[in-house]
Design a protein around this motif. Structure first.
Motif, mmCIF file in Angstrom:
data_model
loop_
_atom_site.group_PDB
_atom_site.id
_atom_site.type_symbol
_atom_site.label_atom_id
_atom_site.label_comp_id
_atom_site.label_asym_id
_atom_site.label_seq_id
_atom_site.Cartn_x
_atom_site.Cartn_y
_atom_site.Cartn_z
ATOM 1 N N VAL A 190 68.602 54.461 -41.391
ATOM 2 C CA VAL A 190 68.849 55.034 -42.717
ATOM 3 C C VAL A 190 69.547 56.395 -42.662
ATOM 4 C CG1 VAL A 190 67.743 55.865 -44.841
ATOM 5 C CG2 VAL A 190 67.014 53.700 -43.804
ATOM 6 N N PRO A 191 69.073 57.366 -41.837
ATOM 7 C CA PRO A 191 69.777 58.660 -41.815
ATOM 8 C C PRO A 191 71.252 58.543 -41.444
ATOM 9 C CG PRO A 191 67.649 58.837 -40.716
ATOM 10 C CD PRO A 191 67.879 57.382 -40.981
ATOM 11 N N GLY A 192 71.553 57.673 -40.482
ATOM 12 C CA GLY A 192 72.947 57.486 -40.088
ATOM 13 C C GLY A 192 73.787 56.892 -41.205
ATOM 14 N N PHE A 193 73.225 55.899 -41.913
ATOM 15 C CA PHE A 193 73.944 55.287 -43.027
ATOM 16 C C PHE A 193 74.216 56.307 -44.134
ATOM 17 C CE2 PHE A 193 72.408 50.964 -41.644
ATOM 18 C CZ PHE A 193 73.671 50.413 -41.511
ATOM 19 N N LEU A 194 73.263 57.186 -44.379
ATOM 20 C CA LEU A 194 73.387 58.136 -45.479
ATOM 21 C C LEU A 194 74.274 59.331 -45.146
ATOM 22 C CD1 LEU A 194 69.703 58.254 -46.818
ATOM 23 C CD2 LEU A 194 71.650 56.978 -47.747
ATOM 24 N N THR A 195 74.373 59.670 -43.857
ATOM 25 C CA THR A 195 75.008 60.929 -43.462
ATOM 26 C C THR A 195 76.320 60.778 -42.730
ATOM 27 O OG1 THR A 195 72.778 61.848 -43.242
ATOM 28 C CG2 THR A 195 74.566 63.138 -42.295
ATOM 29 N N LEU A 196 76.441 59.770 -41.890
ATOM 30 C CA LEU A 196 77.600 59.649 -41.009
ATOM 31 C C LEU A 196 78.714 58.828 -41.643
ATOM 32 C CD1 LEU A 196 75.607 59.112 -37.704
ATOM 33 C CD2 LEU A 196 76.578 61.256 -38.581
ATOM 34 N N VAL B 134 78.798 50.816 -36.319
ATOM 35 C CA VAL B 134 77.988 50.684 -35.102
ATOM 36 C C VAL B 134 76.566 50.297 -35.471
ATOM 37 C CG1 VAL B 134 76.981 51.944 -33.160
ATOM 38 C CG2 VAL B 134 79.389 52.263 -33.727
ATOM 39 N N LEU B 135 76.012 50.950 -36.479
ATOM 40 C CA LEU B 135 74.641 50.645 -36.906
ATOM 41 C C LEU B 135 74.512 49.213 -37.408
ATOM 42 C CD1 LEU B 135 73.724 54.000 -38.669
ATOM 43 C CD2 LEU B 135 72.560 53.023 -36.673
ATOM 44 N N LEU B 136 75.489 48.772 -38.201
ATOM 45 C CA LEU B 136 75.445 47.397 -38.711
ATOM 46 C C LEU B 136 75.530 46.377 -37.585
ATOM 47 C CD1 LEU B 136 77.667 47.634 -41.925
ATOM 48 C CD2 LEU B 136 75.220 47.111 -41.815
ATOM 49 N N ALA B 137 76.460 46.601 -36.653
ATOM 50 C CA ALA B 137 76.603 45.684 -35.521
ATOM 51 C C ALA B 137 75.349 45.685 -34.672
ATOM 52 C CB ALA B 137 77.812 46.093 -34.679
ATOM 53 N N MET C 43 67.990 55.392 -33.342
ATOM 54 C CA MET C 43 67.324 56.674 -33.139
ATOM 55 C C MET C 43 68.330 57.749 -32.747
ATOM 56 S SD MET C 43 64.095 57.502 -30.625
ATOM 57 C CE MET C 43 64.973 56.809 -29.224
ATOM 58 N N SER C 44 69.253 57.399 -31.876
ATOM 59 C CA SER C 44 70.264 58.355 -31.426
ATOM 60 C C SER C 44 71.176 58.785 -32.565
ATOM 61 C CB SER C 44 71.091 57.744 -30.296
ATOM 62 O OG SER C 44 70.272 57.428 -29.195
ATOM 63 N N LEU C 45 71.564 57.834 -33.418
ATOM 64 C CA LEU C 45 72.427 58.189 -34.544
ATOM 65 C C LEU C 45 71.666 58.933 -35.639
ATOM 66 C CD1 LEU C 45 74.845 55.133 -34.750
ATOM 67 C CD2 LEU C 45 75.280 57.432 -33.881
ATOM 68 N N ALA C 46 70.362 58.723 -35.737
ATOM 69 C CA ALA C 46 69.553 59.538 -36.655
ATOM 70 C C ALA C 46 69.547 60.985 -36.168
ATOM 71 C CB ALA C 46 68.133 58.992 -36.734
#
Length: 200
Positions: A144-150, A157-160, A8-11
């Motif tokens: 998803v937003p983090g994967f697509l944008t960051l 970090v998201l994968l871990a 949520m934070s990375l989104a």
């Protein structure tokens, strides 16, 4: 669970980075810190009370947000993101399950402590409990937003975090005593990982 808060934070960071790309690295770091900070009261104080300072996070969000709009300063934008992430953490706890060792039994009405309301607010249980299949699905969707944008660092970090979330979900009901321990450790590991990745 911590992976949901991380996602949520990375989104949130992804949304801010679209508007202020120059501030992206600072915003990502601030979002991670703000998103996991409240759960440190699992180790110091009363969980979902001591560091779940809802009013302070909302006030910080408004103040720093206004400052970021007026100045365009990346540091102020990062501070605003951190405060918003912390406020969203508290909101997620309210929308999720109760704070107890076996939240699927729903024996308490402790969602999150709100000082201005004079005590505990009953959880809405939209995600039945931390580590539930619904909680994991939410973490995956919010990733998803983090994967697509960051960049690669936040994606790592998201994968871990998602890997930890899957493992936590698989054992959650078998090891109730993880409540109050593992999420804080997870948060610390994810935060450390993000710092190491940023230094490469």
């Amino acid at each position: 669970m911590a992976p949901t808060h991380v996602a949520m934070s990375l989104a949130l960071a992804a949304a801010v980075a679209v508007v202020a790309p120059a501030a992206a690295p600072l915003v990502v770091a601030a979002a991670l810190v703000g998103g996991v900070f409240p759960d440190l009261d699992m180790v110091v104080g009363v969980h979902r009370k001591t560091l779940h300072q809802v009013e302070a996070f909302v006030a910080g969000s408004v103040g720093a947000g206004a400052g970021a709009v007026l100045t365009g300063d990346p540091l102020v934008a990062a501070a605003a993101t951190g405060f918003v992430a912390a406020a969203l953490h508290c909101a997620a706890d309210y929308l999720g399950g109760s704070s107890e060792a076996r939240p699927w039994e729903a024996r308490t009405d402790r969602g999150v402590y709100v000082r201005s309301l004079g005590g505990w607010v009953e959880p809405r249980r939209l995600a039945a409990y931390d580590g539930s299949p619904g909680d994991l699905a939410l973490a995956a969707a919010l990733s998803v937003p983090g994967f697509l944008t960051l960049g690669d660092g936040p994606r790592g970090v998201l994968l871990a975090s998602l890997a930890v979330g899957v493992a936590y979900t698989l054992v959650r009901k078998r090891v109730p005593q993880l409540s109050g321990g593992a999420p804080a450790v997870t948060a610390a590991v994810v935060a450390l990982y993000s710092v190491l990745v940023r230094r490469r």
